[in-house]
Design a protein around this motif. Structure first.
Motif, PDB file in Angstrom:
ATOM      1  N   ALA A 107       0.719  -1.185  -0.052  1.00 34.05           N
ATOM      2  CA  ALA A 107      -0.068   0.031   0.093  1.00 34.05           C
ATOM      3  C   ALA A 107       1.009   1.252  -0.009  1.00 34.05           C
ATOM      4  O   ALA A 107       2.200   1.217   0.450  1.00 34.05           O
ATOM      5  N   ALA A 108       0.188   2.275  -0.393  1.00 29.26           N
ATOM      6  CA  ALA A 108       1.070   3.642  -0.402  1.00 29.26           C
ATOM      7  C   ALA A 108       1.339   3.913   0.963  1.00 29.26           C
ATOM      8  O   ALA A 108       0.252   3.928   1.830  1.00 29.26           O
ATOM      9  N   GLY A 109       2.231   4.207   1.315  1.00 32.54           N
ATOM     10  CA  GLY A 109       2.425   4.672   2.785  1.00 32.54           C
ATOM     11  C   GLY A 109       2.676   3.304   3.669  1.00 32.54           C
ATOM     12  O   GLY A 109       2.447   3.370   5.013  1.00 32.54           O
ATOM     13  N   ALA A 110       2.792   2.254   3.210  1.00 30.67           N
ATOM     14  CA  ALA A 110       2.906   1.056   3.900  1.00 30.67           C
ATOM     15  C   ALA A 110       4.043   1.249   5.071  1.00 30.67           C
ATOM     16  O   ALA A 110       4.965   1.632   4.642  1.00 30.67           O
ATOM     17  N   GLU A 111       3.630   0.569   6.368  1.00 30.52           N
ATOM     18  CA  GLU A 111       4.509   0.649   7.450  1.00 30.52           C
ATOM     19  C   GLU A 111       5.818  -0.860   7.213  1.00 30.52           C
ATOM     20  O   GLU A 111       5.207  -1.755   7.208  1.00 30.52           O
ATOM     21  N   ILE A 112       7.030  -0.464   7.123  1.00 32.77           N
ATOM     22  CA  ILE A 112       7.886  -1.354   6.762  1.00 32.77           C
ATOM     23  C   ILE A 112       8.899  -1.643   7.974  1.00 32.77           C
ATOM     24  O   ILE A 112       9.909  -0.545   7.793  1.00 32.77           O
ATOM     25  N   THR A 113       8.882  -2.583   8.849  1.00 34.30           N
ATOM     26  CA  THR A 113       9.772  -2.405  10.209  1.00 34.30           C
ATOM     27  C   THR A 113      10.787  -3.692  10.112  1.00 34.30           C
ATOM     28  O   THR A 113      10.328  -4.787   9.543  1.00 34.30           O
ATOM     29  N   THR A 114      11.891  -3.479  10.543  1.00 35.72           N
ATOM     30  CA  THR A 114      12.723  -4.515  10.554  1.00 35.72           C
ATOM     31  C   THR A 114      13.172  -4.352  12.092  1.00 35.72           C
ATOM     32  O   THR A 114      13.521  -3.207  12.613  1.00 35.72           O
ATOM     33  N   GLU A 115      13.431  -5.471  12.808  1.00 27.38           N
ATOM     34  CA  GLU A 115      14.211  -5.441  14.006  1.00 27.38           C
ATOM     35  C   GLU A 115      15.588  -5.516  13.937  1.00 27.38           C
ATOM     36  O   GLU A 115      15.953  -6.034  12.743  1.00 27.38           O
ATOM     37  N   ALA A 116      16.327  -5.062  14.899  1.00 33.76           N
ATOM     38  CA  ALA A 116      17.763  -5.264  14.664  1.00 33.76           C
ATOM     39  C   ALA A 116      18.530  -5.203  16.107  1.00 33.76           C
ATOM     40  O   ALA A 116      17.887  -4.675  17.140  1.00 33.76           O
ATOM     41  N   ASN A 117      19.470  -6.014  16.158  1.00 33.63           N
ATOM     42  CA  ASN A 117      20.331  -5.761  17.388  1.00 33.63           C
ATOM     43  C   ASN A 117      21.297  -4.824  17.237  1.00 33.63           C
ATOM     44  O   ASN A 117      21.764  -4.415  16.003  1.00 33.63           O
ATOM     45  N   ALA A 265       0.503   9.452  17.174  1.00 33.52           N
ATOM     46  CA  ALA A 265      -0.271   8.734  16.690  1.00 33.52           C
ATOM     47  C   ALA A 265       0.542   7.898  15.443  1.00 33.52           C
ATOM     48  O   ALA A 265       0.446   6.394  15.365  1.00 33.52           O
ATOM     49  N   ASP A 266       1.166   8.680  14.788  1.00 30.04           N
ATOM     50  CA  ASP A 266       1.754   8.003  13.742  1.00 30.04           C
ATOM     51  C   ASP A 266       2.953   7.244  13.969  1.00 30.04           C
ATOM     52  O   ASP A 266       3.579   6.732  12.982  1.00 30.04           O
ATOM     53  N   ALA A 267       3.461   7.162  15.425  1.00 34.79           N
ATOM     54  CA  ALA A 267       4.657   6.753  15.576  1.00 34.79           C
ATOM     55  C   ALA A 267       4.283   5.069  16.328  1.00 34.79           C
ATOM     56  O   ALA A 267       5.163   4.509  16.537  1.00 34.79           O
ATOM     57  N   ARG A 268       3.083   5.042  16.535  1.00 31.15           N
ATOM     58  CA  ARG A 268       2.723   3.507  16.997  1.00 31.15           C
ATOM     59  C   ARG A 268       2.964   2.565  15.888  1.00 31.15           C
ATOM     60  O   ARG A 268       3.014   2.878  14.674  1.00 31.15           O
ATOM     61  N   CYS A 269       3.149   1.404  16.506  1.00 33.02           N
ATOM     62  CA  CYS A 269       3.513   0.317  15.505  1.00 33.02           C
ATOM     63  C   CYS A 269       2.559  -0.314  14.867  1.00 33.02           C
ATOM     64  O   CYS A 269       1.353  -0.926  15.629  1.00 33.02           O
ATOM     65  N   ARG A 270       1.946   0.141  13.626  1.00 38.42           N
ATOM     66  CA  ARG A 270       0.776  -0.177  12.735  1.00 38.42           C
ATOM     67  C   ARG A 270       0.682  -1.803  12.716  1.00 38.42           C
ATOM     68  O   ARG A 270      -0.497  -2.359  12.726  1.00 38.42           O
ATOM     69  N   HIS A 271       1.600  -2.542  12.798  1.00 38.46           N
ATOM     70  CA  HIS A 271       1.449  -3.823  12.496  1.00 38.46           C
ATOM     71  C   HIS A 271       1.265  -4.532  13.634  1.00 38.46           C
ATOM     72  O   HIS A 271       0.265  -5.578  13.635  1.00 38.46           O
TER      73      HIS A 271
END
Length: 391
Positions: A107-117, A265-271
């Motif tokens: 989707a346009a503006g999709a939230e794409i997260t990766t975890e990392a150490n 609100a836009d900093a919440r984890c949408r996933h």
């Protein structure tokens, strides 16, 4: 689990009506933390036949199979977790993201997260991840106290997590989260206060803070059974939670789930919100769990078995269950009560709600308006409140 991964027609037909996400599990770690019971493997634990370099191909193979099973209108969120996803080359993480886009469309503006150490990223790798399309970074900090990091078997130095935050910002990540663990044996109030100060000073827009849970089968549990370390104390955990709420709220963070705070609100984890509000997601990778239209399933755990199933043209699914309406309602209550927005009072057991209200565990104004929302004291006792709100 059907060999082709197919779902009942009614489940597949409504996919994505409440949002659709993709979780990708990366099961590799450089070393095993003493408290961790996740489905992860070091090189020594994996043995032969499984390599990081070929793992993305297995992920893409499951994606190809999944694309034949469900056709959501779009992918709203992607979360790559582990393990340590950033042990993979940034190019491979980008290739996985491209595969998701090709299979279902981002989707346009999709939230794409990766975890990392913190020790698994560099300025160059962070720039490459941002260029590949990742929009959000979640770093496992846990603590800045060296003695606490040692008990948890964390490999990074006390200051490395905040340094990684600065590097992520320089790479163009707008949203960066830090994770904390509190209640570790030997952690003092000053240790935790210093961790909170470091998180706030780092300039992140999201913080997750979890009480240490001692899981059976972990190295930490074995040390406690031998008497080398004391078990965590509930009263200490409560004190740490109150300290986190006080420090984070004073710094401009607001809680939106019992263990999560965001600056806006836009900093919440949408996933994660997708999980907590009953959305659909496909979990890719060994041990990953999925949910579509009231059907939940889980993959085989070992990476070698996972890869072989896919190479043989079979679903890596190990088992599944079709949730009954009663089970779906129970999960709705268990998850939504933990959110700041709460749940409609008509969705919970009335007697239990009145008891929680009289005990000061629910917000009176919200209840008068037809909503069940936890007070601060209610958040400390959330599990007990939820039990009372279920039929």
């Amino acid at each position: 689990m059907p060999h082709d991964g197919s779902l009942p027609d009614d489940a597949a037909a409504g996919v994505g009506k409440s949002g659709f996400g993709v979780y990708v599990h990366v099961p590799f770690c450089a070393s095993r933390c003493g408290y961790c019971d996740f489905n992860t493997y070091t090189a020594a634990e994996l043995g032969g036949g499984v390599r990081r370099e070929t793992y993305p191909d297995a992920v893409l193979a499951e994606l190809a199979m999944a694309a034949k099973v469900v056709r959501p209108a779009r992918v709203d969120t992607v979360f790559v977790g582990g393990g340590t996803p950033t042990l993979l080359d940034p190019g491979d993480l980008g290739r996985i993201l491209d595969g998701i886009d090709a299979a279902w469309g981002l989707a346009a503006g999709a939230e794409i997260t990766t975890e990392a150490n913190p020790e698994s990223v560099t300025p160059a790798s962070l720039r490459a991840l941002r260029t590949a399309g990742y929009t959000r970074l979640s770093l496992g900090m846990q603590s800045v106290a060296p003695n606490v990091l040692a008990v948890l078997d964390r490999r990074h130095t006390a200051g490395r997590a905040t340094q990684a935050v600065a590097q992520a910002r320089e790479a163009g990540f707008e949203h960066v989260s830090l994770d904390l663990i509190y209640g570790t044996p030997g952690e003092s109030p000053d240790d935790f206060a210093a961790s909170l100060d470091a998180v706030i000073a780092a300039g992140v827009d999201h913080v997750s803070a979890y009480a240490l849970i001692v899981e059976d089968g972990t190295r930490l549990a074995a040390r406690m059974r031998r008497g080398e370390l004391p078990y965590p104390e509930d009263d200490v955990a409560a004190d740490r939670y109150l300290a986190a709420e006080a420090a984070l709220s004073a710094a401009g963070f607001g809680w939106y789930e019992v263990s999560n705070w965001a600056r806006a609100a836009d900093a919440r984890c949408r996933h994660n919100m997708l999980y907590w509000t009953g959305g659909d997601w496909w979990g890719i990778g060994p041990g990953a769990h999925s949910h579509v239209g009231g059907v939940r399933w889980w993959n085989v755990k070992h990476p070698a078995t996972y890869a072989k199933r896919l190479a043989d043209g079979m679903s890596p699914g190990h088992g599944r269950e079709v949730l009954t309406p009663e089970q779906q309602h129970m999960e709705e209550v268990m998850l939504r009560v933990r959110l700041a927005e709460g749940i409609g009072a008509d969705r919970v057991e009335a007697r239990g709600a009145r008891q929680a209200l009289e005990a000061g565990l629910l917000d009176r104004d919200a209840f008068a308006a037809g909503w069940v929302r936890l007070t601060l004291r209610g958040r400390l006792l959330a599990d007990a409140v939820i039990r009372d709100l279920l039929p």
